[in-house]
Design a protein around this motif. Structure first.
Motif, PDB file in Angstrom:
ATOM      1  N   CYS A 125     -10.346   4.986   2.390  1.00  8.77           N
ATOM      2  CA  CYS A 125     -11.745   4.626   2.129  1.00  8.77           C
ATOM      3  C   CYS A 125     -12.065   3.237   2.698  1.00  8.77           C
ATOM      4  O   CYS A 125     -13.214   2.885   2.894  1.00  8.77           O
ATOM      5  N   PHE A 126     -11.021   2.450   2.929  1.00  7.04           N
ATOM      6  CA  PHE A 126     -11.133   1.092   3.531  1.00  7.04           C
ATOM      7  C   PHE A 126     -11.905   0.084   2.688  1.00  7.04           C
ATOM      8  O   PHE A 126     -12.405  -0.915   3.203  1.00  7.04           O
ATOM      9  N   ILE A 127     -11.984   0.386   1.398  1.00 13.15           N
ATOM     10  CA  ILE A 127     -12.588  -0.607   0.492  1.00 13.15           C
ATOM     11  C   ILE A 127     -11.745  -1.892   0.528  1.00 13.15           C
ATOM     12  O   ILE A 127     -12.272  -3.007   0.578  1.00 13.15           O
ATOM     13  N   CYS A 128     -10.439  -1.737   0.553  1.00 11.44           N
ATOM     14  CA  CYS A 128      -9.548  -2.904   0.594  1.00 11.44           C
ATOM     15  C   CYS A 128      -9.801  -3.733   1.853  1.00 11.44           C
ATOM     16  O   CYS A 128      -9.882  -4.953   1.809  1.00 11.44           O
ATOM     17  N   PRO A 161      -5.123   1.369   6.576  1.00 10.85           N
ATOM     18  CA  PRO A 161      -5.213  -0.054   6.249  1.00 10.85           C
ATOM     19  C   PRO A 161      -3.826  -0.691   6.279  1.00 10.85           C
ATOM     20  O   PRO A 161      -2.894  -0.149   5.677  1.00 10.85           O
ATOM     21  N   CYS A 189      -3.182   6.744  -0.566  1.00 10.51           N
ATOM     22  CA  CYS A 189      -4.348   6.164   0.132  1.00 10.51           C
ATOM     23  C   CYS A 189      -5.251   7.246   0.708  1.00 10.51           C
ATOM     24  O   CYS A 189      -4.776   8.190   1.349  1.00 10.51           O
ATOM     25  N   ILE A 190      -6.544   7.133   0.456  1.00 11.02           N
ATOM     26  CA  ILE A 190      -7.497   8.114   0.993  1.00 11.02           C
ATOM     27  C   ILE A 190      -8.312   7.540   2.172  1.00 11.02           C
ATOM     28  O   ILE A 190      -9.318   8.101   2.585  1.00 11.02           O
ATOM     29  N   ALA A 209      -3.714   2.841  -5.145  1.00 13.58           N
ATOM     30  CA  ALA A 209      -2.714   2.995  -4.092  1.00 13.58           C
ATOM     31  C   ALA A 209      -2.022   1.674  -3.760  1.00 13.58           C
ATOM     32  O   ALA A 209      -1.103   1.636  -2.954  1.00 13.58           O
ATOM     33  N   ILE A 210      -2.489   0.594  -4.377  1.00 14.82           N
ATOM     34  CA  ILE A 210      -1.884  -0.704  -4.057  1.00 14.82           C
ATOM     35  C   ILE A 210      -1.202  -1.263  -5.311  1.00 14.82           C
ATOM     36  O   ILE A 210      -1.783  -1.321  -6.394  1.00 14.82           O
ATOM     37  N   ILE A 224       0.855  -1.200   0.000  1.00 16.06           N
ATOM     38  CA  ILE A 224       0.000   0.000   0.000  1.00 16.06           C
ATOM     39  C   ILE A 224       0.894   1.255   0.000  1.00 16.06           C
ATOM     40  O   ILE A 224       1.819   1.379   0.802  1.00 16.06           O
ATOM     41  N   CYS A 261      -9.001  -0.971  -5.277  1.00  9.86           N
ATOM     42  CA  CYS A 261      -8.598   0.331  -4.717  1.00  9.86           C
ATOM     43  C   CYS A 261      -8.908   1.454  -5.719  1.00  9.86           C
ATOM     44  O   CYS A 261      -8.415   1.449  -6.838  1.00  9.86           O
ATOM     45  N   PRO A 262      -9.727   2.417  -5.331  1.00  9.98           N
ATOM     46  CA  PRO A 262     -10.144   3.459  -6.289  1.00  9.98           C
ATOM     47  C   PRO A 262      -9.017   4.449  -6.619  1.00  9.98           C
ATOM     48  O   PRO A 262      -9.137   5.223  -7.556  1.00  9.98           O
ATOM     49  N   LYS A 263      -7.953   4.441  -5.827  1.00 11.53           N
ATOM     50  CA  LYS A 263      -6.878   5.419  -6.031  1.00 11.53           C
ATOM     51  C   LYS A 263      -5.589   4.775  -6.552  1.00 11.53           C
ATOM     52  O   LYS A 263      -4.541   5.413  -6.546  1.00 11.53           O
TER      53      LYS A 263
HETATM   54  S1  SF4 Z   1      -8.748   0.837  -1.045  1.00 13.36           S
HETATM   55 FE1  SF4 Z   1      -6.945   2.003  -1.570  1.00 13.36          FE
HETATM   56  S2  SF4 Z   1      -7.460   4.063  -0.944  1.00 13.36           S
HETATM   57 FE2  SF4 Z   1      -8.957   2.771   0.008  1.00 13.36          FE
HETATM   58  S3  SF4 Z   1      -8.099   2.374   2.032  1.00 13.36           S
HETATM   59 FE3  SF4 Z   1      -7.426   0.696   0.718  1.00 13.36          FE
HETATM   60  S4  SF4 Z   1      -5.446   1.381  -0.050  1.00 13.36           S
HETATM   61 FE4  SF4 Z   1      -6.447   3.168   0.772  1.00 13.36          FE
END
Ligand code: SF4
Ligand code: SF4
Lengths: 382, 101
Positions: free
Chosen positions: B53-56, B72, B50-51, B93-94, B45, B89-91
């Motif tokens: 959002c905790f989708i991950c 996260p 990372c914003i 970031a991973i 990550i 991940c919408p950004k």
């Molecule tokens: S999905 Fe991406 S942006 Fe959202 S919390 Fe996880 S790493 Fe961060």
């Protein structure tokens, strides 16, 4: 307290008296009234239970599995296509050894689309590890539900209670409702040794290699064997409290019979009347109702039928390509034990009425006819 | 593979059916079972992107993503490297690296 009620409501009140804690259900004719009534009972605060509305029967059983795994007493009801949709989850409940009790209103499998009585739905689930009871009266339905939990929670196997669509589900009969205090005495709260508990974590039903799987199957068979005695004991104890006796098989006027008719479900009740009429005509005919088909009551059947000259099975079901299922099971039980000819009748599929006269016809045919291997389709229009 | 079955809160040695519970109920095996060793790619990550959002965290099937100090954090003891977190991940970031061994 005596009340008049439809067979379906006997199931609802049986579940209420058993103090079920989770009900997960999806409607299907002719079962719907059962869970509809239970939803009212729960909404009115007359039963402290969680009623979960689900999107399919597969989910209904999945929810019951989850609930039962946490140690809750779980209940559902279904019928025909609904039961078939549950099939995968029935195996799961069986092998996870969860004492769920389910009511199934025996309804013909489609197509042609049918809502009428036929046992093929539940008999198709015979090998899923559920105990199977075939009730023949509304009283039997109510009492079997309570006894079902008593037995299931001791042997850790689920129970399926089936009865005929409309002939019983929608027929009003007199039912003696036991007092809740009496049922509480008979059926203590369920408190399993192994359950889903965050304070005592373990995984249920996770990957199980051949190293162990085989032994779990063995243990299930052991439990089924044990269930024969547990059902007898639970029946006796229930009789002491209520005066009503429940056994694995219910013989009627079989002692000196030349011919014993072997029946199940509502046909068994009609057969009792036919037997009385045949006896009045001087014909020595008896009726053996098979109430429990899993575990199979082989010893109990042999005790009743030893010495009889002939047997005739009336099946409201068929394994296409072979014969009626109760008939096959009976023949396999007799093998190497006694040599009695068995005549096999198919009758009443898809809700076709089986009248007293039809049963007398079959009995007279069996008394006269000696060819045991025929499969006779009673009343089929050719 | 050794599954330990639990009886009276103690793992017991299994020699046959008599030692086993009625159903496959293993003693906390998902804690003992370090599935991280199955991984051949390692998700990483980038906290700059990372914003939170905790989708991950929500979609990880293990689940191997914890929330630590509002971020996260992947638990590599259990992460199997399925990369569903990266996919969702919408950004973006991973990202991932190949595991060395
Ligand atoms: S999905 Fe991406 S942006 Fe959202 S919390 Fe996880 S790493 Fe961060
Ligand atoms: S790679 Fe898969 S297992 Fe690992 S953290 Fe991401 S989603 Fe979870």
């Amino acid at each position: 307290m005596k009340k008049t009620m439809m067979g379906n409501f006997a199931a609802s009140w049986g579940a209420q008296l058993s103090r079920v804690q989770v009900i997960a259900a999806y409607p299907i004719t002719p079962q719907t009234l059962i869970v509809e009534k239970l939803s009212e009972i729960v909404a009115d605060g007359e039963l402290d239970a969680k009623f979960i509305k689900v999107e399919s029967e597969h989910s209904a059983m999945a929810a019951c599995i989850g609930a039962s795994a946490t140690g809750a007493r779980a209940y559902t009801a279904t019928s025909a296509q609904g039961l078939a949709l549950m099939h995968e989850m029935l195996h799961w409940a069986g092998l996870a050894r969860l004492p769920i009790v389910m009511t199934n209103v025996n309804r013909a499998m489609a197509p042609g689309w049918s809502i009428w009585a036929d046992q093929n739905d539940s008999l198709s689930q015979r090998d899923t590890g559920w105990m199977q009871i075939y009730a023949s009266s509304a009283q039997d339905i109510l009492d079997s539900t309570i006894i079902g939990y008593k037995v299931s929670e001791q042997v850790l196997l689920p129970t399926l209670i089936s009865f005929d669509a409309f002939f019983l589900s929608h027929t009003v009969e007199v039912v003696d409702m036991p007092d809740i205090e009496l049922v509480d005495k008979y059926l203590p709260p369920y408190n399993p040794e192994y359950k889903l508990d965050v304070k005592d974590p373990r995984s249920f039903g996770a990957l199980t290699a051949e190293e162990y799987y085989y032994e779990f199957r063995y243990k299930m068979q052991e439990a089924m064997d044990k269930a024969v005695d547990v059902i007898k004991e639970a029946g006796k104890e229930y009789e002491k409290l209520t005066g009503r006796a429940y056994k694995l098989v219910h013989p009627y006027r079989c002692e000196d019979a030349d011919l014993i008719l072997v029946t199940s479900g509502t046909i068994a009740e009609t057969t009792n009347v036919a037997v009385d009429e045949l006896r009045a005509e001087g014909k020595k005919v008896g009726n053996l109702r098979i109430r429990v088909i899993r575990p199979y009551p082989k010893k109990e059947i042999l005790e009743v039928i030893k010495g009889v000259k002939k047997l005739a099975v009336i099946d409201r079901n068929i394994s296409p390509g072979y014969s009626g299922i109760f008939s096959q099971e009976l023949k396999s039980a007799l093998y190497n034990e006694v040599n009695i000819p068995v005549r096999s009748y198919i009758a009443g599929l898809g809700g076709r009425d089986v009248k007293i006269q039809d049963i007398k016809d079959m009995a007279n045919d069996a008394l006269k006819n000696d060819s045991p291997n025929d499969l006779i389709w009673k009343g089929v229009k050719l | 593979m050794v599954i330990k079955f639990q009886k009276n809160d103690k793992p017991v040695k299994i020699t046959g059916a008599k030692d086993m519970p009625p159903m496959p109920a293993a003693l906390g095996s998902m804690l003992q079972n370090k599935t991280g060793s199955w991984r051949n790619v390692r998700p990483i990550i980038d906290y700059e992107k990372c914003i939170k959002c905790f989708i991950c965290w929500k979609i990880c099937p293990e689940p191997a993503i914890d929330i630590v100090d509002e971020l996260p954090v992947i638990n590599y003891d259990y992460c199997k490297g399925c990369l569903m977190c990266m996919e969702e991940c919408p950004k973006d970031a991973i990202s991932y690296e190949k595991e060395g061994k």
